[in-house]
Write an enzyme that holds these catalytic residues in place. Sequence first.
Site, PDB file in Angstrom:
ATOM      1  N   LYS A   1       0.824  -1.208   0.000  1.00  0.00           N
ATOM      2  CA  LYS A   1       0.000   0.000   0.000  1.00  0.00           C
ATOM      3  C   LYS A   1       0.866   1.268   0.000  1.00  0.00           C
ATOM      4  O   LYS A   1       2.083   1.211   0.232  1.00  0.00           O
ATOM      5  CB  LYS A   1      -0.933  -0.058   1.206  1.00  0.00           C
ATOM      6  CG  LYS A   1      -1.921  -1.251   1.159  1.00  0.00           C
ATOM      7  CD  LYS A   1      -2.848  -1.236   2.375  1.00  0.00           C
ATOM      8  CE  LYS A   1      -3.873  -2.361   2.314  1.00  0.00           C
ATOM      9  NZ  LYS A   1      -4.811  -2.303   3.476  1.00  0.00           N
TER      10      LYS A   1
ATOM     11  N   TYR B   1     -12.799  -1.639  -3.026  1.00  0.00           N
ATOM     12  CA  TYR B   1     -13.216  -1.779  -1.632  1.00  0.00           C
ATOM     13  C   TYR B   1     -14.723  -1.595  -1.456  1.00  0.00           C
ATOM     14  O   TYR B   1     -15.182  -1.255  -0.360  1.00  0.00           O
ATOM     15  CB  TYR B   1     -12.450  -0.780  -0.757  1.00  0.00           C
ATOM     16  CG  TYR B   1     -11.022  -1.194  -0.464  1.00  0.00           C
ATOM     17  CD1 TYR B   1     -10.735  -2.283   0.363  1.00  0.00           C
ATOM     18  CD2 TYR B   1      -9.943  -0.497  -0.997  1.00  0.00           C
ATOM     19  CE1 TYR B   1      -9.437  -2.668   0.646  1.00  0.00           C
ATOM     20  CE2 TYR B   1      -8.623  -0.873  -0.718  1.00  0.00           C
ATOM     21  CZ  TYR B   1      -8.385  -1.957   0.105  1.00  0.00           C
ATOM     22  OH  TYR B   1      -7.091  -2.333   0.392  1.00  0.00           O
TER      23      TYR B   1
ATOM     24  N   ASN C   1      -1.903   0.049   6.995  1.00  0.00           N
ATOM     25  CA  ASN C   1      -1.365  -1.235   7.446  1.00  0.00           C
ATOM     26  C   ASN C   1      -0.523  -1.959   6.403  1.00  0.00           C
ATOM     27  O   ASN C   1      -0.412  -3.172   6.421  1.00  0.00           O
ATOM     28  CB  ASN C   1      -2.492  -2.111   8.000  1.00  0.00           C
ATOM     29  CG  ASN C   1      -3.569  -2.377   6.989  1.00  0.00           C
ATOM     30  OD1 ASN C   1      -3.446  -1.985   5.832  1.00  0.00           O
ATOM     31  ND2 ASN C   1      -4.619  -3.059   7.397  1.00  0.00           N
TER      32      ASN C   1
ATOM     33  N   HIS D   1      -2.039  -5.503   1.544  1.00  0.00           N
ATOM     34  CA  HIS D   1      -3.340  -6.147   1.347  1.00  0.00           C
ATOM     35  C   HIS D   1      -3.116  -7.616   1.045  1.00  0.00           C
ATOM     36  O   HIS D   1      -2.151  -7.973   0.372  1.00  0.00           O
ATOM     37  CB  HIS D   1      -4.071  -5.499   0.158  1.00  0.00           C
ATOM     38  CG  HIS D   1      -5.280  -6.272  -0.298  1.00  0.00           C
ATOM     39  ND1 HIS D   1      -6.502  -6.151   0.324  1.00  0.00           N
ATOM     40  CD2 HIS D   1      -5.441  -7.199  -1.284  1.00  0.00           C
ATOM     41  CE1 HIS D   1      -7.370  -6.958  -0.275  1.00  0.00           C
ATOM     42  NE2 HIS D   1      -6.759  -7.606  -1.250  1.00  0.00           N
TER      43      HIS D   1
ATOM     44  N   GLU E   1      -9.713  -9.838  -7.686  1.00  0.00           N
ATOM     45  CA  GLU E   1      -8.743  -8.756  -7.458  1.00  0.00           C
ATOM     46  C   GLU E   1      -7.566  -8.844  -8.429  1.00  0.00           C
ATOM     47  O   GLU E   1      -7.061  -7.811  -8.894  1.00  0.00           O
ATOM     48  CB  GLU E   1      -8.265  -8.809  -6.003  1.00  0.00           C
ATOM     49  CG  GLU E   1      -9.378  -8.467  -5.019  1.00  0.00           C
ATOM     50  CD  GLU E   1      -9.055  -8.760  -3.570  1.00  0.00           C
ATOM     51  OE1 GLU E   1      -9.936  -8.551  -2.711  1.00  0.00           O
ATOM     52  OE2 GLU E   1      -7.927  -9.199  -3.274  1.00  0.00           O
TER      53      GLU E   1
HETATM   54  P1  IDP Z   1      -7.938  -6.721   5.799  1.00  0.00           P
HETATM   55  O1  IDP Z   1      -7.134  -5.788   4.917  1.00  0.00           O
HETATM   56  O2  IDP Z   1      -7.117  -7.276   6.928  1.00  0.00           O
HETATM   57  O3  IDP Z   1      -8.661  -7.791   5.029  1.00  0.00           O
HETATM   58  P2  IDP Z   1     -10.518  -5.380   6.076  1.00  0.00           P
HETATM   59  O4  IDP Z   1     -11.394  -5.493   7.278  1.00  0.00           O
HETATM   60  O5  IDP Z   1     -10.911  -6.097   4.834  1.00  0.00           O
HETATM   61  O6  IDP Z   1      -9.035  -5.810   6.531  1.00  0.00           O
HETATM   62  O7  IDP Z   1     -10.352  -3.817   5.781  1.00  0.00           O
HETATM   63  C1  IDP Z   1      -9.788  -3.379   4.556  1.00  0.00           C
HETATM   64  C2  IDP Z   1      -8.842  -2.240   4.866  1.00  0.00           C
HETATM   65  O8  IDP Z   1      -9.570  -1.134   5.380  1.00  0.00           O
HETATM   66  C3  IDP Z   1      -7.790  -2.534   5.936  1.00  0.00           C
HETATM   67  O9  IDP Z   1      -6.675  -3.261   5.459  1.00  0.00           O
HETATM   68  C4  IDP Z   1      -7.424  -1.145   6.399  1.00  0.00           C
HETATM   69  O10 IDP Z   1      -6.529  -0.492   5.476  1.00  0.00           O
HETATM   70  C5  IDP Z   1      -8.775  -0.441   6.348  1.00  0.00           C
HETATM   71  N1  IDP Z   1      -9.458  -0.522   7.662  1.00  0.00           N
HETATM   72  C6  IDP Z   1     -10.038  -1.600   8.214  1.00  0.00           C
HETATM   73  N2  IDP Z   1     -10.571  -1.295   9.419  1.00  0.00           N
HETATM   74  C7  IDP Z   1     -10.302   0.020   9.623  1.00  0.00           C
HETATM   75  C8  IDP Z   1     -10.601   0.929  10.706  1.00  0.00           C
HETATM   76  O11 IDP Z   1     -11.217   0.564  11.721  1.00  0.00           O
HETATM   77  N3  IDP Z   1     -10.158   2.208  10.547  1.00  0.00           N
HETATM   78  C9  IDP Z   1      -9.486   2.644   9.437  1.00  0.00           C
HETATM   79  N4  IDP Z   1      -9.204   1.820   8.409  1.00  0.00           N
HETATM   80  C10 IDP Z   1      -9.587   0.523   8.499  1.00  0.00           C
HETATM   81 MG    MG Z   2     -10.211  -7.672   3.698  1.00  0.00          MG
END
Ligand code: IDP
Ligand code: MG
Length: 139
Positions: free
Chosen positions: A11, A51, A114, A117, A128
């Site tokens: 990312k 997303y 984070n 992905h 994807e």
């Molecule tokens: P994942 O990437 O571990 O599968 P998902 O729940 O699918 O997590 O969420 C997609 C992305 O959205 C996350 O990787 C992160 O960048 C963002 N995200 C998820 N939860 C939060 C939050 O509570 N606050 C801000 N961004 C979030």
């Molecule tokens: Mg996810």
Amino acid sequence: MTTNRTFTMLKPDAVEKGHIGAILEKINASGFRIVALKLTQMTKQDAESFYAIHNERPFFGELVEYMTRGPIVAAILEKENAVEDFRTLIGATNPADAAEGTIRKLYAASIGENAVHGSDSDENAAIESAFHFSGREQF
Ligand code: IDP
Ligand code: MG
């Protein structure tokens, strides 16, 4: 159906901090073969579509802003049990909860930013991958 491929993005935060090489090295060292790879940047429309499942979540606007602010590395990875094993390698969504040695533990700053992905299912890995790569870009 299970396949042996998953899709990943390094990312914008990981690219900005100069972590492309270290993360790709860790991916290779963990037994994944890179079968597609590019540096690219998502448009707002791309990120909203990629997303879409999260479009009702309170962080959706922030997520789209983050994912479009700079280039990403998109890649398709091959390994037996790729989807599940790659989710293990990247660690929990929130780096505070991620296991020691995982990519998010090492390189992620927060639950939002984070670093990486990983597809959550074989079906989404295929969707994807096709979103980012044509057939002739996959080896
Ligand atoms: P994942 O990437 O571990 O599968 P998902 O729940 O699918 O997590 O969420 C997609 C992305 O959205 C996350 O990787 C992160 O960048 C963002 N995200 C998820 N939860 C939060 C939050 O509570 N606050 C801000 N961004 C979030
Ligand atoms: Mg996810």
